[in-house]
Structures are given as structure tokens and as C-alpha cells.
Design an enzyme around this catalytic site. Structure first.
Site, PDB file in Angstrom:
ATOM      1  N   ASP A   8      36.159  40.884  39.119  1.00  0.00           N
ATOM      2  CA  ASP A   8      36.964  42.092  39.026  1.00  0.00           C
ATOM      3  C   ASP A   8      36.102  43.276  39.457  1.00  0.00           C
ATOM      4  O   ASP A   8      35.016  43.101  40.015  1.00  0.00           O
ATOM      5  CB  ASP A   8      37.517  42.271  37.602  1.00  0.00           C
ATOM      6  N   LYS A  20      41.295  35.542  41.467  1.00  0.00           N
ATOM      7  CA  LYS A  20      40.890  36.132  40.193  1.00  0.00           C
ATOM      8  C   LYS A  20      41.822  35.709  39.076  1.00  0.00           C
ATOM      9  O   LYS A  20      41.379  35.246  38.012  1.00  0.00           O
ATOM     10  CB  LYS A  20      40.860  37.658  40.289  1.00  0.00           C
TER      11      LYS A  20
END
Length: 230
Positions: free
Chosen positions: A144, A125
Site C-alpha cells: 500500500d 493488493k
């Protein structure tokens, strides 16, 4: 015949409609250099972007680059990141990553997923965010909590784990749109499709959402109410 088209068929329209809703959607973290975005994204784990943006001005004034953070011990970074949650581990990773940047990359933030993933505290991420916003490189889809939630509600993925959701999303839109899809889902997750009280009745993409009616019919719990009847 299924009520809703497949995720592959709905994805282009979702991307377009979300673009109309959030034409200025961009990274919510404040940053000026790749190093600042790297650190800010590391801090954002289990912490809101708003909180990170309150922390980073003082942090970056004291540690503006990898050289500055590499020269200290984590204990000297901790006071600057204390309100970010898990601050000791985050301070440790900031220092360790800064030292690795100095040792292997001359203090610069690398431009490949593989090299970024070698840095302590950096997962896919974080790496995807840095590559996309700093260098315009779409190496993956940032998943997320918002993206994970909307991916399930919109039936874009059958999975709940980010590492398994990401490949599904990568198959839905061209690589050039990977980060665009992510940031638009994030904005919609914050504004409309929230975790506890999704505003399905006011959702402009409800006609593309297989979960809309189910979520609208879900009982709302108050602080005084007991568990909903099963």
C-alpha cells in the site's frame, strides 16, 4: 565499504525489530467473513481504514454476503459507500464481483490469487490481503502507500510502483513472512515514518535506515512559508 549493509542483510533485523515495536500488528479493517474482508479491502482503495470501518457495519447489515449484493443494482449499494470516495465505481465492482462469486464459486471467496484477480475491482493488493488474513496463504506482499514509501526510504527497493516493489520485497524474507513484513511496515508508516513529517529522531530503526539523516535534515514547510530554497 558502504555505510549500510544490503537490503537482504538488513531485512531479517528489520522484521524482528518491527515485530518488537508492533507485536499485535494485524489487519486494521473490521471483518467477520472472507466476503466482508474482500469488500472492505475494495473500499479501502484511496480511503482510510478508519473511514471504511465506519461504513461497513450498515453495508454488511444490508448486504451480508455475495448473494445479497448480487441481487441488486449498483445504485442500491451507492448510498452505503458514498463516503468512501469513487463510490459509484466501488458500488459497481461490489455488485459485479458478488455476481461472479455466485456464478463461479457458489458465493464463496476463492483461495487463489488467479481466481481473485478475475473479480472486478480486485488487484494484487486486495487479493493478497484476503488470502493472508482469511486463509493464511502468503501469495504476495501487500504494497500500500505506507509500504511503498518505507520500501524506498529503507532502500528495500529502487522502484516506486507497487507492482515493481512487491517482487523486491518477496526476495528479502521467507514466504511465510511476506504478510508479516507488510503489516509491520504499515504500522511503522502510520506511527513514525509518516509521509510528510517522519520522526527520524525518535525512530527505533533509524540505524537501519539509509535515508534517516537526509529526511531529518529536510526543511519543514509551514502553511505560510513559500517553497524551500533549492
Amino acid at each position: 565499504m558502504p555505510r549500510f549493509p544490503s537490503a537482504k542483510r538488513r531485512a531479517p533485523e528489520l522484521l524482528t525489530r518491527l515485530g518488537d515495536l508492533y507485536p499485535h500488528a494485524t489487519c486494521s479493517l473490521d471483518w467477520r467473513t472472507p466476503y466482508e474482508l474482500l469488500v472492505a479491502t475494495m473500499l479501502s482503495a484511496q480511503c482510510t481504514d478508519e473511514r471504511v470501518n465506519l461504513i461497513t457495519p450498515a453495508l454488511f447489515e444490508r448486504f451480508p454476503d455475495a448473494a445479497a449484493a448480487a441481487a441488486v443494482e449498483p445504485e442500491q449499494v451507492e448510498p452505503y459507500v458514498k463516503s468512501a470516495g469513487f463510490f459509484r465505481n466501488k458500488a459497481k465492482n461490489i455488485v459485479a464481483s458478488s455476481r461472479l462469486l455466485i456464478e463461479r464459486h457458489g458465493g464463496a471467496v476463492p483461495r487463489t490469487m488467479e481466481e481473485l484477480l478475475e473479480l472486478p475491482g480486485v488487484a494484487r493488493k486486495t487479493a493478497s490481503v484476503v488470502l493472508a488474513w482469511c486463509y493464511g496463504i502468503n501469495a504476495g506482499v501487500t504494497v500500500d502507500t505506507h509500504v511503498a514509501r518505507l520500501s524506498q526510504r529503507l532502500k528495500l527497493s529502487k522502484h516506486s510502483e507497487p507492482r515493481r516493489i512487491e517482487p523486491d520485497l518477496m526476495q528479502l524474507v521467507p514466504q511465510a513472512d511476506w504478510q508479516t513484513l507488510s503489516i509491520r511496515l504499515i504500522f511503522h508508516g502510520r506511527a513514525v515514518c509518516t509521509a510528510r513529517s517522519p520522526r527520524c529522531g525518535a525512530c527505533p530503526i533509524a540505524d537501519l535506515c539509509p535515508s534517516g539523516e537526509l529526511l531529518s535534515a529536510r526543511p519543514v514547510r509551514s502553511a505560510k512559508a513559500g517553497p524551500a530554497a533549492r
